[in-house]
Design a protein around this motif. Structure first.
Motif, mmCIF file in Angstrom:
data_model
loop_
_atom_site.group_PDB
_atom_site.id
_atom_site.type_symbol
_atom_site.label_atom_id
_atom_site.label_comp_id
_atom_site.label_asym_id
_atom_site.label_seq_id
_atom_site.Cartn_x
_atom_site.Cartn_y
_atom_site.Cartn_z
ATOM 1 N N ILE A 1 52.756 36.055 44.960
ATOM 2 C CA ILE A 1 51.261 36.093 44.767
ATOM 3 C C ILE A 1 50.602 37.342 45.188
ATOM 4 N N LEU A 2 50.437 37.309 46.462
ATOM 5 C CA LEU A 2 49.862 38.367 47.189
ATOM 6 C C LEU A 2 50.229 39.691 46.536
ATOM 7 N N ALA A 3 51.324 40.113 46.604
ATOM 8 C CA ALA A 3 51.891 41.299 46.275
ATOM 9 C C ALA A 3 51.494 41.633 44.524
ATOM 10 N N GLY A 4 51.521 40.627 43.829
ATOM 11 C CA GLY A 4 51.250 40.719 42.629
ATOM 12 C C GLY A 4 49.647 40.631 42.414
ATOM 13 N N GLY A 5 49.075 39.973 43.168
ATOM 14 C CA GLY A 5 47.446 40.301 43.131
ATOM 15 C C GLY A 5 47.121 41.828 43.408
ATOM 16 N N PHE A 6 47.602 42.202 44.461
ATOM 17 C CA PHE A 6 47.269 43.752 45.020
ATOM 18 C C PHE A 6 47.795 44.590 43.635
ATOM 19 N N LEU A 7 48.949 44.542 42.879
ATOM 20 C CA LEU A 7 49.443 45.122 42.011
ATOM 21 C C LEU A 7 48.473 45.032 40.860
ATOM 22 N N PHE A 8 47.946 44.078 40.503
ATOM 23 C CA PHE A 8 46.684 43.946 39.600
ATOM 24 C C PHE A 8 45.788 44.735 39.824
ATOM 25 N N GLY B 1 45.423 47.231 41.963
ATOM 26 C CA GLY B 1 45.840 48.760 41.969
ATOM 27 C C GLY B 1 45.810 49.263 40.433
ATOM 28 N N LEU B 2 46.219 48.537 39.573
ATOM 29 C CA LEU B 2 46.390 49.061 38.000
ATOM 30 C C LEU B 2 45.048 48.680 37.383
ATOM 31 N N SER B 3 44.191 47.884 38.143
ATOM 32 C CA SER B 3 42.873 47.474 37.277
ATOM 33 C C SER B 3 41.918 48.698 37.197
ATOM 34 N N PRO B 4 42.179 50.005 37.753
ATOM 35 C CA PRO B 4 41.178 51.224 37.660
ATOM 36 C C PRO B 4 41.549 51.720 36.158
ATOM 37 N N LEU B 5 42.600 51.368 35.679
ATOM 38 C CA LEU B 5 43.015 51.737 34.344
ATOM 39 C C LEU B 5 42.023 51.048 33.147
ATOM 40 N N PHE B 6 41.930 49.629 33.589
ATOM 41 C CA PHE B 6 41.233 49.003 32.312
ATOM 42 C C PHE B 6 39.929 48.441 33.072
ATOM 43 N N ALA B 7 39.826 48.265 34.049
ATOM 44 C CA ALA B 7 38.688 47.621 34.479
ATOM 45 C C ALA B 7 38.280 48.216 35.996
ATOM 46 N N PRO B 8 37.651 49.631 35.937
ATOM 47 C CA PRO B 8 37.310 50.195 37.135
ATOM 48 C C PRO B 8 36.127 49.641 37.892
ATOM 49 N N SER B 9 35.133 49.228 37.152
ATOM 50 C CA SER B 9 33.987 48.690 37.630
ATOM 51 C C SER B 9 34.208 47.212 38.443
ATOM 52 N N ILE B 10 34.966 46.690 38.022
ATOM 53 C CA ILE B 10 35.619 45.694 38.915
ATOM 54 C C ILE B 10 36.105 46.046 40.246
ATOM 55 N N VAL B 11 36.759 46.909 40.416
ATOM 56 C CA VAL B 11 37.570 47.476 41.667
ATOM 57 C C VAL B 11 36.496 48.006 42.306
ATOM 58 N N SER C 1 38.112 59.272 39.763
ATOM 59 C CA SER C 1 39.117 59.815 40.202
ATOM 60 C C SER C 1 39.735 59.477 41.378
ATOM 61 N N GLU C 2 38.619 59.181 42.321
ATOM 62 C CA GLU C 2 39.088 58.305 43.718
ATOM 63 C C GLU C 2 39.629 57.021 43.308
ATOM 64 N N LEU C 3 39.016 56.346 42.355
ATOM 65 C CA LEU C 3 39.584 54.671 42.176
ATOM 66 C C LEU C 3 40.961 55.050 41.604
ATOM 67 N N LEU C 4 41.236 55.980 40.736
ATOM 68 C CA LEU C 4 42.625 56.196 40.286
ATOM 69 C C LEU C 4 43.798 56.501 41.465
ATOM 70 N N ILE C 5 43.306 57.503 42.555
ATOM 71 C CA ILE C 5 44.092 57.635 43.275
ATOM 72 C C ILE C 5 44.441 56.645 44.346
ATOM 73 N N ILE C 6 43.350 55.935 44.737
ATOM 74 C CA ILE C 6 43.775 54.878 45.611
ATOM 75 C C ILE C 6 44.414 53.569 44.780
ATOM 76 N N GLY C 7 44.222 53.405 43.603
ATOM 77 C CA GLY C 7 44.972 52.272 42.527
ATOM 78 C C GLY C 7 46.344 52.742 42.561
ATOM 79 N N VAL D 1 51.870 51.257 43.879
ATOM 80 C CA VAL D 1 53.255 51.617 44.467
ATOM 81 C C VAL D 1 53.626 50.636 45.737
ATOM 82 N N ILE D 2 52.934 50.485 46.529
ATOM 83 C CA ILE D 2 53.114 49.641 47.605
ATOM 84 C C ILE D 2 53.358 48.195 47.348
ATOM 85 N N ALA D 3 52.386 47.854 46.256
ATOM 86 C CA ALA D 3 52.257 46.477 45.992
ATOM 87 C C ALA D 3 53.501 45.959 45.005
ATOM 88 N N GLY D 4 53.989 47.322 44.214
ATOM 89 C CA GLY D 4 55.216 47.080 43.461
ATOM 90 C C GLY D 4 56.535 46.938 44.298
#
Length: 363
Positions: free
Chosen positions: A264-271, A273-283, A294-300, A305-308
């Motif tokens: 659950i924890l890894a899945g949450g962080f994977l979500f 990490g990918l959220s800058p692609l579809f919901a950058p304001s939330i992150v 650009s910074e959000l994309l790099i961090i994401g 990768v780590i969450a995966g």
């Protein structure tokens, strides 16, 4: 993010204890105390998304609530040791929690007081955040420093004689009481504090060179009591050793639970990490709103990768794969900023849990 000065200050506080009481010095007690000095109230910032800005547990009095889950974690942490290996560090299960929940809570609060002590002196405006930021009930060091400022009655300079007499009598009594028991010394200290309160508040005198009431009040709550409670816990742990930890849930069930939590924890962080692609304001709001796209994309990308890898490791726990166990331990160590996920690494380092992986690999 907790400043490194909090860590330095915490180490400065415990090293003198280690110098003169090495045989009675419990490094697990000291570790909890230093970590509470360093991370302490700042550990709440990683979880502030739960309550938002209106539910701030960083301030000293609300921290008394946040210290409850922290003490659960730190008490469990005291079951383990960390041994240096040729490659890195290994977590060793000592079989019992050396610091009880009560003592862990005391250390958390004491460390938070010292954390607040540094914040007060070196944050702009000398704030003493007893309540959440912006509360009208908060005070600052400058306000406390004014206590006793205008207490000298007109034409009462002769009262300085009281100060000289007090100095002589107190100096003689110090020699006597420092050779007595701790109880007698605490009573002596209480009498001196009572004298300061009586002369400055009741009589309105200010016969000394310092603002005695201000200095006494601040040092009492932010230096003496935290240090006293640290020493109390150190003494209590030495005099009342805990019993070996009792296992209430089977090792198999614990491992399955940890696998589910890790997934659950890894899945949450994977979500996330990918959220800058579809919901950058939330992150961005979770990170304080300071980062650009650009910074959000790099961090994401890094988080994804780590969450995966964490997801793969969590799945491997169900099959008792030793490599996946090491992966989850590594990932949970990376989440130290959130404090509690590190408990996953601790559980996976328990002797009975490690044996499950050893049995699986030997079959």
């Amino acid at each position: 993010m907790p400043g490194i000065s909090h860590l330095v200050f915490g180490l400065m506080l415990v090293i003198p204890f280690m110098l003169f009481a090495r045989e009675k010095f419990n490094y697990k007690v000291a570790t909890i105390f230093v970590l509470s000095n360093w991370v302490g109230p700042d550990s709440y910032w990683a979880w502030r998304f739960i309550g938002g800005d209106n539910f701030d547990l960083h301030a000293l009095l609300p921290f008394l609530i946040w210290a409850i889950p922290l003490s659960l974690f730190y008490s469990y942490l005291s079951r383990f040791s960390f041994t240096k290996t040729e490659r890195f560090f290994m977590i060793v299960d000592d079989g019992r929690r050396e610091v009880s929940l009560k003592n862990a809570y005391i250390l958390c609060v004491a460390g938070a007081a010292f954390h607040n002590f540094i914040d007060t002196l070196f944050h702009g405006g000398f704030p003493i955040d007893l309540f959440p930021e912006g509360s009208p009930y908060n005070i600052d060091l400058a306000w406390i420093g004014k206590w006793g400022e205008y207490m000298i009655p007109q034409g009462a300079d002769i009262l300085i004689i009281v100060g000289f007499i007090s100095m002589i009598v107190t100096s003689l009594l110090i020699v006597h009481f420092l050779s007595r028991s701790l109880k007698d010394l605490l009573i002596f200290l209480g009498v001196i504090v009572g004298f300061i309160i009586f002369t400055q508040i009741v009589l309105g005198w200010s016969t000394f060179t310092e603002r005695e009431l201000s200095a006494t009040t601040y040092t009492l709550f932010f230096i003496f009591l935290p240090l006293l409670t640290f020493a109390y816990v150190m003494n209590d742990v030495n005099k009342n050793p805990t019993k070996p930890s009792t296992q209430f849930i089977s090792s198999e069930s614990v491992l399955k639970l940890i696998a589910v939590v890790s997934l659950i924890l890894a899945g949450g962080f994977l979500f996330l990490g990918l959220s800058p692609l579809f919901a950058p304001s939330i992150v961005n709001s979770l990170l304080g709103g300071y980062l650009g796209p650009s910074e959000l994309l790099i961090i994401g990308l890094v988080v994804s990768v780590i969450a995966g890898i964490g997801v793969i490791g969590a799945v491997g726990l169900f099959f008792k794969n030793k490599i996946c166990r090491n992966i989850i331990i590594f990932v949970s160590v990376l989440l130290w900023f959130f404090v509690f996920p590190f408990a996953i690494a601790l559980v996976l380092s328990r002797s009975d849990i490690k044996n499950l992986f050893e049995k699986e690999s030997s079959e």
